[in-house]
Design an enzyme around this catalytic site. Structure first.
Site, PDB file in Angstrom:
ATOM      1  N   ASP A  13       0.815  -1.222   0.000  1.00  0.00           N
ATOM      2  CA  ASP A  13       0.000   0.000   0.000  1.00  0.00           C
ATOM      3  C   ASP A  13       0.847   1.271   0.000  1.00  0.00           C
ATOM      4  O   ASP A  13       0.450   2.295   0.559  1.00  0.00           O
ATOM      5  CB  ASP A  13      -0.960   0.030   1.211  1.00  0.00           C
ATOM      6  CG  ASP A  13      -1.749  -1.255   1.334  1.00  0.00           C
ATOM      7  OD1 ASP A  13      -2.303  -1.689   0.325  1.00  0.00           O
ATOM      8  OD2 ASP A  13      -1.782  -1.824   2.444  1.00  0.00           O
ATOM      9  N   LYS A  16       2.193   2.219  -5.096  1.00  0.00           N
ATOM     10  CA  LYS A  16       2.899   1.741  -6.292  1.00  0.00           C
ATOM     11  C   LYS A  16       2.091   1.990  -7.562  1.00  0.00           C
ATOM     12  O   LYS A  16       2.651   2.342  -8.600  1.00  0.00           O
ATOM     13  CB  LYS A  16       3.168   0.231  -6.181  1.00  0.00           C
ATOM     14  CG  LYS A  16       4.043  -0.145  -5.015  1.00  0.00           C
ATOM     15  CD  LYS A  16       4.158  -1.647  -4.860  1.00  0.00           C
ATOM     16  CE  LYS A  16       2.887  -2.338  -4.418  1.00  0.00           C
ATOM     17  NZ  LYS A  16       2.426  -2.036  -3.057  1.00  0.00           N
ATOM     18  N   GLY A  17       0.765   1.807  -7.461  1.00  0.00           N
ATOM     19  CA  GLY A  17      -0.086   1.960  -8.645  1.00  0.00           C
ATOM     20  C   GLY A  17       0.089   3.323  -9.275  1.00  0.00           C
ATOM     21  O   GLY A  17       0.292   3.452 -10.485  1.00  0.00           O
ATOM     22  N   LYS A  18       0.072   4.350  -8.457  1.00  0.00           N
ATOM     23  CA  LYS A  18       0.213   5.709  -8.977  1.00  0.00           C
ATOM     24  C   LYS A  18       1.576   5.889  -9.655  1.00  0.00           C
ATOM     25  O   LYS A  18       1.682   6.482 -10.724  1.00  0.00           O
ATOM     26  CB  LYS A  18       0.062   6.722  -7.828  1.00  0.00           C
ATOM     27  CG  LYS A  18       0.395   8.124  -8.284  1.00  0.00           C
ATOM     28  CD  LYS A  18       0.329   9.168  -7.206  1.00  0.00           C
ATOM     29  CE  LYS A  18       1.011  10.426  -7.736  1.00  0.00           C
ATOM     30  NZ  LYS A  18       0.875  11.585  -6.876  1.00  0.00           N
ATOM     31  N   ASN A  39      -5.297  -9.970  -4.660  1.00  0.00           N
ATOM     32  CA  ASN A  39      -5.171  -9.375  -3.322  1.00  0.00           C
ATOM     33  C   ASN A  39      -4.507  -8.005  -3.409  1.00  0.00           C
ATOM     34  O   ASN A  39      -4.512  -7.240  -2.457  1.00  0.00           O
ATOM     35  CB  ASN A  39      -4.367 -10.287  -2.382  1.00  0.00           C
ATOM     36  CG  ASN A  39      -3.025 -10.725  -2.957  1.00  0.00           C
ATOM     37  OD1 ASN A  39      -2.774 -10.572  -4.152  1.00  0.00           O
ATOM     38  ND2 ASN A  39      -2.166 -11.256  -2.122  1.00  0.00           N
ATOM     39  N   GLY A  41      -4.225  -4.120  -4.677  1.00  0.00           N
ATOM     40  CA  GLY A  41      -5.200  -3.075  -4.998  1.00  0.00           C
ATOM     41  C   GLY A  41      -4.432  -1.824  -5.352  1.00  0.00           C
ATOM     42  O   GLY A  41      -4.046  -1.068  -4.477  1.00  0.00           O
ATOM     43  N   HIS A  42      -4.149  -1.654  -6.637  1.00  0.00           N
ATOM     44  CA  HIS A  42      -3.335  -0.518  -7.069  1.00  0.00           C
ATOM     45  C   HIS A  42      -4.252   0.597  -7.569  1.00  0.00           C
ATOM     46  O   HIS A  42      -4.958   0.445  -8.549  1.00  0.00           O
ATOM     47  CB  HIS A  42      -2.348  -0.966  -8.162  1.00  0.00           C
ATOM     48  CG  HIS A  42      -1.346  -1.964  -7.654  1.00  0.00           C
ATOM     49  ND1 HIS A  42      -0.470  -2.629  -8.452  1.00  0.00           N
ATOM     50  CD2 HIS A  42      -1.077  -2.390  -6.394  1.00  0.00           C
ATOM     51  CE1 HIS A  42       0.289  -3.435  -7.723  1.00  0.00           C
ATOM     52  NE2 HIS A  42      -0.077  -3.312  -6.468  1.00  0.00           N
ATOM     53  N   GLN A 234       2.001  -5.979  -3.320  1.00  0.00           N
ATOM     54  CA  GLN A 234       2.299  -6.066  -1.869  1.00  0.00           C
ATOM     55  C   GLN A 234       3.626  -5.345  -1.570  1.00  0.00           C
ATOM     56  O   GLN A 234       3.952  -4.391  -2.262  1.00  0.00           O
ATOM     57  CB  GLN A 234       2.334  -7.520  -1.385  1.00  0.00           C
ATOM     58  CG  GLN A 234       0.972  -8.205  -1.383  1.00  0.00           C
ATOM     59  CD  GLN A 234       0.610  -8.830  -2.705  1.00  0.00           C
ATOM     60  OE1 GLN A 234       1.410  -9.479  -3.331  1.00  0.00           O
ATOM     61  NE2 GLN A 234      -0.618  -8.647  -3.153  1.00  0.00           N
ATOM     62  N   ALA A 309      -7.488  -0.927  -0.080  1.00  0.00           N
ATOM     63  CA  ALA A 309      -8.129  -0.758  -1.384  1.00  0.00           C
ATOM     64  C   ALA A 309      -8.867  -2.034  -1.793  1.00  0.00           C
ATOM     65  O   ALA A 309      -9.829  -1.986  -2.548  1.00  0.00           O
ATOM     66  CB  ALA A 309      -7.090  -0.387  -2.442  1.00  0.00           C
ATOM     67  N   ARG A 315      -6.041   0.331   8.000  1.00  0.00           N
ATOM     68  CA  ARG A 315      -4.633  -0.067   8.069  1.00  0.00           C
ATOM     69  C   ARG A 315      -4.049   0.388   9.402  1.00  0.00           C
ATOM     70  O   ARG A 315      -4.401   1.454   9.908  1.00  0.00           O
ATOM     71  CB  ARG A 315      -3.843   0.578   6.930  1.00  0.00           C
ATOM     72  CG  ARG A 315      -4.299   0.088   5.568  1.00  0.00           C
ATOM     73  CD  ARG A 315      -3.554   0.790   4.440  1.00  0.00           C
ATOM     74  NE  ARG A 315      -4.061   0.332   3.156  1.00  0.00           N
ATOM     75  CZ  ARG A 315      -4.197   1.107   2.087  1.00  0.00           C
ATOM     76  NH1 ARG A 315      -3.867   2.381   2.112  1.00  0.00           N
ATOM     77  NH2 ARG A 315      -4.663   0.602   0.970  1.00  0.00           N
ATOM     78  N   ASN A 424       2.971  13.800  -3.576  1.00  0.00           N
ATOM     79  CA  ASN A 424       2.367  14.629  -2.524  1.00  0.00           C
ATOM     80  C   ASN A 424       0.864  14.794  -2.710  1.00  0.00           C
ATOM     81  O   ASN A 424       0.301  15.840  -2.467  1.00  0.00           O
ATOM     82  CB  ASN A 424       3.074  15.987  -2.422  1.00  0.00           C
ATOM     83  CG  ASN A 424       3.111  16.723  -3.750  1.00  0.00           C
ATOM     84  OD1 ASN A 424       2.887  16.132  -4.801  1.00  0.00           O
ATOM     85  ND2 ASN A 424       3.395  18.009  -3.716  1.00  0.00           N
ATOM     86  N   GLY A 425       0.243  13.735  -3.165  1.00  0.00           N
ATOM     87  CA  GLY A 425      -1.211  13.702  -3.311  1.00  0.00           C
ATOM     88  C   GLY A 425      -1.564  12.535  -4.213  1.00  0.00           C
ATOM     89  O   GLY A 425      -0.693  12.008  -4.902  1.00  0.00           O
TER      90      GLY A 425
HETATM   91  P1  GDP Z   1      -0.481   0.370  -3.856  1.00  0.00           P
HETATM   92  O1  GDP Z   1      -1.151  -0.922  -3.558  1.00  0.00           O
HETATM   93  O2  GDP Z   1       0.952   0.392  -3.441  1.00  0.00           O
HETATM   94  O3  GDP Z   1      -0.685   0.820  -5.269  1.00  0.00           O
HETATM   95  O4  GDP Z   1      -1.168   1.429  -2.953  1.00  0.00           O
HETATM   96  P2  GDP Z   1      -2.731   1.652  -2.721  1.00  0.00           P
HETATM   97  O5  GDP Z   1      -3.370   2.020  -3.987  1.00  0.00           O
HETATM   98  O6  GDP Z   1      -3.319   0.542  -1.927  1.00  0.00           O
HETATM   99  O7  GDP Z   1      -2.688   2.826  -1.664  1.00  0.00           O
HETATM  100  C1  GDP Z   1      -2.285   4.003  -1.990  1.00  0.00           C
HETATM  101  C2  GDP Z   1      -3.420   4.971  -1.715  1.00  0.00           C
HETATM  102  O8  GDP Z   1      -2.856   6.215  -1.512  1.00  0.00           O
HETATM  103  C3  GDP Z   1      -4.361   5.132  -2.912  1.00  0.00           C
HETATM  104  O9  GDP Z   1      -5.636   5.477  -2.451  1.00  0.00           O
HETATM  105  C4  GDP Z   1      -3.738   6.299  -3.670  1.00  0.00           C
HETATM  106  O10 GDP Z   1      -4.674   7.019  -4.436  1.00  0.00           O
HETATM  107  C5  GDP Z   1      -3.221   7.128  -2.535  1.00  0.00           C
HETATM  108  N1  GDP Z   1      -1.998   7.868  -2.810  1.00  0.00           N
HETATM  109  C6  GDP Z   1      -0.947   7.525  -3.598  1.00  0.00           C
HETATM  110  N2  GDP Z   1       0.031   8.450  -3.511  1.00  0.00           N
HETATM  111  C7  GDP Z   1      -0.420   9.391  -2.640  1.00  0.00           C
HETATM  112  C8  GDP Z   1       0.139  10.579  -2.110  1.00  0.00           C
HETATM  113  O11 GDP Z   1       1.262  10.953  -2.401  1.00  0.00           O
HETATM  114  N3  GDP Z   1      -0.625  11.262  -1.192  1.00  0.00           N
HETATM  115  C9  GDP Z   1      -1.865  10.859  -0.824  1.00  0.00           C
HETATM  116  N4  GDP Z   1      -2.540  11.588   0.072  1.00  0.00           N
HETATM  117  N5  GDP Z   1      -2.433   9.738  -1.307  1.00  0.00           N
HETATM  118  C10 GDP Z   1      -1.709   9.021  -2.191  1.00  0.00           C
END
Ligand code: GDP
Length: 440
Positions: A13, A16-18, A39, A41-42, A234, A309, A315, A424-425
């Site tokens: 979490d 990574k997806g972003k 399992n 959720g990106h 993960q 997600a 969490r 940062n968002g």
């Molecule tokens: P992943 O499984 O590693 O892709 O992560 P997740 O998607 O489960 O969790 C990341 C959450 O944080 C998602 O809801 C994203 O939209 C959000 N997110 C990602 N980067 C940032 C960030 O820099 N700031 C904030 N506030 N949210 C973020």
């Protein structure tokens, strides 16, 4: 052309997806998932032309799918729920994206079957009722039991879906065997053999256009000079070998998993990007040395929207743990880090960062991955000044509050790894790549 890997450096979490979505937009032709299953959720968040915002949570399809020029690969190391992937494909197509010509699924990937989910559920229920045995906290998607069958050499693979007779034979045998386990070991209901077979033989035509030898595809792509981004799911601290066993996932999110999970040579990998949240979170049970059970933890959960997600579970939240990060830098050989969710730290008077653990009367830098030891370590903190400013609109490192700059510099210095990007968002635009410390 070499391969880059994006890997979660903590307990998953990390965002990574972003990062994969962003990198694949500009720098890559192919994005390939190498382990895990639905399992993961990106989450990808984007702004539409009319200023509204949309969000999509990808579970199996790689996070490059929203860029038309990118081909996505689900590698042999992934365990695939055919129903989940077909549902996901349909949802992506409904948003107007072409998937059929841009998604490839390994013929060697193992399938998740209804009995895997049933066994996982029955096992967790049994663990919950047994006070000597802690629940591992799975997502209930059958991932662990599917990997168990893979290594027990009783699994069913994507390629088996394409031959109805073979599938019928293998499924009948497998369901009958699993029903014995469900009934006799767990006292649970058995599954209807005919119903499952009827359902699964339907998948062959639907999945056929996507299935190929993805290892060959990727190696040919390398020869053709195409740029590949391997996407881990993960996090490194959940790796079945390097995480706090047994509170781990059933696969290898760490760098080595990329090669075995895609069938690409290690000599082709030249960039390993660790994704680190600016603080720590963990879902499910298992040791978490810097966990906070106070207002600061609540603030991180609330501001960071720290709810799973995939599962919606809250969490667990805590301060950044550099002992754990140093360990995952070592295991993965990160040559750069992206720090995410820095915006969530705005509003703290001071920030703590764990720089060592104290156990057995001594201070140590080593990360003891064995759960028994990790449960009893006491974090040794360094305290750094916080900042109040909302930083979600900042686009250059030099425009961050000096305390935020110092926080990042401290992390990079302690780990000896360069920070190449800051998120940062949640939106695509909320990213800092200009890391120059001197104001423009
Ligand atoms: P992943 O499984 O590693 O892709 O992560 P997740 O998607 O489960 O969790 C990341 C959450 O944080 C998602 O809801 C994203 O939209 C959000 N997110 C990602 N980067 C940032 C960030 O820099 N700031 C904030 N506030 N949210 C973020």
């Amino acid at each position: 052309m070499p391969i880059s890997i994006v890997i979660g450096s903590q307990w998953g979490d990390e965002g990574k997806g972003k990062v994969v979505d962003l990198l694949s937009q500009e720098q890559f032709d192919i994005v390939a998932r190498y382990q895990g299953g639905a399992n993961a959720g990106h989450t990808i968040v984007w702004e539409n032309d009319d200023g509204t915002e949309d969000e999509f949570v990808l579970h199996l399809v790689p996070s490059g799918i929203f860029h038309e020029g990118v081909t996505c690969v689900i590698g042999n190391g992934v365990v695939l729920d055919p129903k989940a992937v077909l549902d996901e494909i349909e949802k992506i197509q409904q948003l107007g994206f072409d998937v059929e010509d841009r998604l490839k699924i390994s013929h060697n990937a193992h399938l998740i079957m209804p009995y895997h989910k049933a066994i996982e559920e029955a096992r967790e229920k049994e663990r919950a009722s047994n006070t000597d045995d802690d629940e591992i906290g799975t997502t209930g998607r059958g991932i662990g039991p599917a990997y168990t069958d893979k290594f027990a050499r009783t699994g069913i693979r994507v390629v088996d879906l394409l031959d109805r007779d073979v599938l019928r034979r293998k499924l009948t045998r497998a369901i009958e065997a699993k029903n014995q386990v469900l009934k006799n070991v767990y006292g649970a209901e058995g599954l209807d053999v005919d119903r499952i077979i009827d359902e699964y033989v339907q998948f062959d035509q639907q999945i056929d256009p996507y299935v190929t030898d993805t290892s060959e595809y990727l190696n040919n792509a390398l020869d053709d000079g195409r740029r590949i981004l391997a996407e881990g799911a993960q996090g490194s601290l959940l790796d079945v070998d390097f995480g706090s066993y047994p509170y781990v996932t059933s696969s290898h999110p760490t760098a080595g998993g990329c090669c075995t999970g895609l069938g690409v040579p290690p000599t082709a990998v030249n960039r390993v990007i660790g994704i680190a949240k600016a603080y720590c979170t963990r879902v499910g049970n298992g040791p978490f040395p810097t966990e906070l059970h106070n207002e600061a933890g609540e603030q991180l959960r609330k501001v960071g929207a720290e709810f799973g997600a995939t599962t919606g579970r809250p969490r667990r939240c805590g301060w950044l743990d550099l002992v754990a990060l140093r360990y995952t830098c070592m295991v993965n050989g990160f040559n750069e880090l992206t720090v995410t969710k820095l915006d969530v730290l705005s509003g703290f008077d001071e920030l703590k960062v764990c720089v060592a653990y104290r156990y057995d009367g001594k201070e140590a830098q080593r990360f003891p991955s064995e759960a028994q030891t990790l449960e009893r370590v006491e974090p040794v903190y360094e305290t750094l000044p916080g900042w109040d400013e909302d930083i979600t609109d900042v686009r250059h490192f030099a425009d961050l509050p000096v305390e935020a700059q110092d926080y990042l510099a401290f992390i990079a210095e302690e780990l000896g790894v360069e920070i190449s990007m800051i998120s940062n968002g949640p939106r695509r635009t909320q990213i800092i790549t200009d890391m120059d410390r001197t104001p423009a």
